[in-house]
Design an enzyme around this catalytic site. Sequence first.
Site, PDB file in Angstrom:
ATOM      1  N   ASP A 105     -11.452 -19.614  13.673  1.00 61.18           N
ATOM      2  CA  ASP A 105     -11.069 -18.929  15.125  1.00 61.18           C
ATOM      3  C   ASP A 105     -12.195 -19.108  15.908  1.00 61.18           C
ATOM      4  O   ASP A 105     -13.487 -18.963  15.499  1.00 61.18           O
ATOM      5  CB  ASP A 105     -10.507 -17.553  15.148  1.00 61.18           C
ATOM      6  CG  ASP A 105      -9.336 -17.248  14.021  1.00 61.18           C
ATOM      7  OD1 ASP A 105      -8.554 -17.881  13.929  1.00 61.18           O
ATOM      8  OD2 ASP A 105      -9.116 -16.265  13.607  1.00 61.18           O
TER       9      ASP A 105
HETATM   10  N1  URA Z   1      -9.078 -15.651   8.816  1.00 62.12           N
HETATM   11  C1  URA Z   1      -9.101 -15.525  10.027  1.00 62.12           C
HETATM   12  O1  URA Z   1      -8.673 -14.416  10.674  1.00 62.12           O
HETATM   13  N2  URA Z   1      -9.768 -16.268  10.831  1.00 62.12           N
HETATM   14  C2  URA Z   1     -10.391 -17.275  10.896  1.00 62.12           C
HETATM   15  O2  URA Z   1     -11.041 -17.919  11.307  1.00 62.12           O
HETATM   16  C3  URA Z   1     -10.457 -17.592   9.353  1.00 62.12           C
HETATM   17  C4  URA Z   1      -9.702 -16.923   8.378  1.00 62.12           C
END
Ligand code: URA
Length: 242
Positions: A105
């Site tokens: 993310d």
């Molecule tokens: N889980 C998440 O919530 N975000 C990420 O970026 C990776 C795994």
Amino acid sequence: MEERLQKYLARCGVASRRKAEEMIRAGRIKVNGQTVTAMGFTVIPGEDQVEVDGKIVSPPEQPVYLLLNKPTGYVTTARDERGRPTVLELVKNIDVRVYPVGRLDMDTEGLLLLTNDGLLAYKLTHPKHEIEKTYHATVRGIPTRKGLEQLRQGIVLDGRKTAPAKVRILKPGKETLVEVVIHEGRNRQVRRMFAEIGHPVVSLRRIKLAFLDLGELKIGAYRHLTAGEVNRLYRIISKSKA
Ligand code: URA
């Protein structure tokens, strides 16, 4: 760097240099749309477009494997329609096109692989290979034993239970540092898992992918994988339940 046309053609796997010379003489080769029959013609690889019998040819790319320590604030896509910074901007001086393996993310930091090896990228992200990803999540409050047990057993997200996770508290407090190991890659999975047990994630960092870790790599920096690391990744994906 300029290169003789027949040598370039040989490097593209079209024919041997000598055969390529014959093809040039026979008028079968075009450079930037113009037929070239003169010997000694040179091209600039990556700039000039070379066609053989009307089909564009290019030399095979060297595989490149990068391990990036992604900062927050960067999106893991090749291009963002909203103009936000992308992780590719962090590897600008690599002259081949690489792609992120899986996704973090925008607000997650940590270990992200980038490569132009489509096969390895595909296999590492395919759920059946169950590649382990380790995260350090800072969450609000201290998760209860029951909450942690729910994460270990699996939590229903979008109507489907998550696979069992390995979870352990590293540092309890007003905000608690938790280590989580999962092998799925569902959208915002770690954040949603903790939200479900009532302890929202404050910050998230991926620290490991399979055996690869961040080591001393600074945030925003990257390094090339060693040949040994690439081999080891290939061994993992060829051994796992494929
Ligand atoms: N889980 C998440 O919530 N975000 C990420 O970026 C990776 C795994």
